[in-house]
Enzyme design. Structure first.
Site, PDB file in Angstrom:
ATOM      1  N   HIS A 233       2.711 -22.785   0.112  1.00 29.45           N
ATOM      2  CA  HIS A 233       3.058 -23.369  -1.186  1.00 29.45           C
ATOM      3  C   HIS A 233       4.394 -22.805  -1.654  1.00 29.45           C
ATOM      4  O   HIS A 233       4.886 -21.814  -1.112  1.00 29.45           O
ATOM      5  CB  HIS A 233       1.973 -23.045  -2.209  1.00 29.45           C
ATOM      6  CG  HIS A 233       0.679 -23.742  -1.948  1.00 29.45           C
ATOM      7  ND1 HIS A 233      -0.212 -24.021  -2.946  1.00 29.45           N
ATOM      8  CD2 HIS A 233       0.113 -24.222  -0.805  1.00 29.45           C
ATOM      9  CE1 HIS A 233      -1.276 -24.633  -2.455  1.00 29.45           C
ATOM     10  NE2 HIS A 233      -1.098 -24.763  -1.146  1.00 29.45           N
TER      11      HIS A 233
ATOM     12  N   GLU B 104       5.248 -21.153  -4.386  1.00 30.91           N
ATOM     13  CA  GLU B 104       5.169 -19.787  -4.893  1.00 30.91           C
ATOM     14  C   GLU B 104       4.960 -18.780  -3.766  1.00 30.91           C
ATOM     15  O   GLU B 104       5.570 -17.709  -3.773  1.00 30.91           O
ATOM     16  CB  GLU B 104       4.037 -19.663  -5.925  1.00 30.91           C
ATOM     17  CG  GLU B 104       4.231 -20.511  -7.160  1.00 30.91           C
ATOM     18  CD  GLU B 104       3.682 -21.930  -7.038  1.00 30.91           C
ATOM     19  OE1 GLU B 104       3.520 -22.580  -8.084  1.00 30.91           O
ATOM     20  OE2 GLU B 104       3.411 -22.400  -5.902  1.00 30.91           O
TER      21      GLU B 104
ATOM     22  N   SER C  23       3.048 -26.375 -12.513  1.00 30.65           N
ATOM     23  CA  SER C  23       1.966 -25.440 -12.837  1.00 30.65           C
ATOM     24  C   SER C  23       1.310 -24.941 -11.555  1.00 30.65           C
ATOM     25  O   SER C  23       0.939 -25.739 -10.695  1.00 30.65           O
ATOM     26  CB  SER C  23       0.933 -26.153 -13.721  1.00 30.65           C
ATOM     27  OG  SER C  23      -0.161 -25.300 -13.988  1.00 30.65           O
TER      28      SER C  23
ATOM     29  N   CYS D 101      -1.167 -23.842  -8.721  1.00 28.23           N
ATOM     30  CA  CYS D 101      -2.550 -24.142  -8.369  1.00 28.23           C
ATOM     31  C   CYS D 101      -3.366 -22.848  -8.451  1.00 28.23           C
ATOM     32  O   CYS D 101      -2.835 -21.767  -8.676  1.00 28.23           O
ATOM     33  CB  CYS D 101      -2.605 -24.746  -6.968  1.00 28.23           C
ATOM     34  SG  CYS D 101      -2.206 -23.563  -5.656  1.00 28.23           S
TER      35      CYS D 101
ATOM     36  N   CYS E 188      -2.135 -20.143  -5.922  1.00 24.85           N
ATOM     37  CA  CYS E 188      -0.921 -19.448  -6.340  1.00 24.85           C
ATOM     38  C   CYS E 188      -1.150 -18.640  -7.612  1.00 24.85           C
ATOM     39  O   CYS E 188      -0.555 -17.576  -7.794  1.00 24.85           O
ATOM     40  CB  CYS E 188       0.224 -20.436  -6.498  1.00 24.85           C
ATOM     41  SG  CYS E 188       0.675 -21.194  -4.913  1.00 24.85           S
TER      42      CYS E 188
END
Length: 148
Positions: free
Chosen positions: A55, A57, A80, A82, A85
């Site tokens: 991902h 992040e 935002s 998940c 993360c």
């Protein structure tokens, strides 16, 4: 030198656009020190690397390398985070999160705020446009990404 939230988000937006140009999901992130020092940046690479754990992040976090502490860091992300993360942010005690937008997807940011993480949502039009366009054009990949 202290950067503004918008200036930090610019790095994440560049990463999101890079991910889109590679055929991936346009979510970018960057990890900064509170003094504005960029530690690492990255983007969602699930499609490109065939890796469901890559991902935005996590890519930024990995690219930052080992840090003695994360309490004085800020995770900046175009969307935002998940639950996966959000868990990373809590696990390593990242002190703040700046979110480009939470309209397309509302992950764990409320939970982060409830657990002492400073959360700022910018409602940035660039981030909203990147995600809404991607979701419209690639609903199958998006649904896979969010576990639908």
């Amino acid at each position: 030198m202290t950067l503004s939230a918008q200036a930090m988000l610019d790095a994440a937006v560049e990463e999101a656009r890079l991910g889109a140009s590679e055929g991936g999901i346009p979510i970018g992130a960057a990890l900064f020190r509170t003094d504005g020092t960029l530690l690492g940046r990255g983007h969602n690479r699930r499609v490109q690397d065939d890796d469901p754990s890559s991902h935005g992040e996590t890519d930024a976090f990995r690219n930052a390398g080992r840090q003695r502490t994360y309490r004085d860091t800020i995770m900046v992300t175009t969307l935002s985070p998940c639950w996966y993360c959000s868990g990373l942010i809590r696990q390593f005690n990242i002190g703040a999160v700046i979110i480009g937008e939470a309209q397309s997807f509302s992950g764990g940011h409320e939970w982060l705020a409830e657990n002492g993480v400073s959360v700022t949502i910018l409602d940035d039009p660039r981030c909203i446009d990147l995600m809404s366009t991607f979701i419209t054009d690639h609903p199958d990949i998006w649904n896979e990404d969010i576990g639908e």
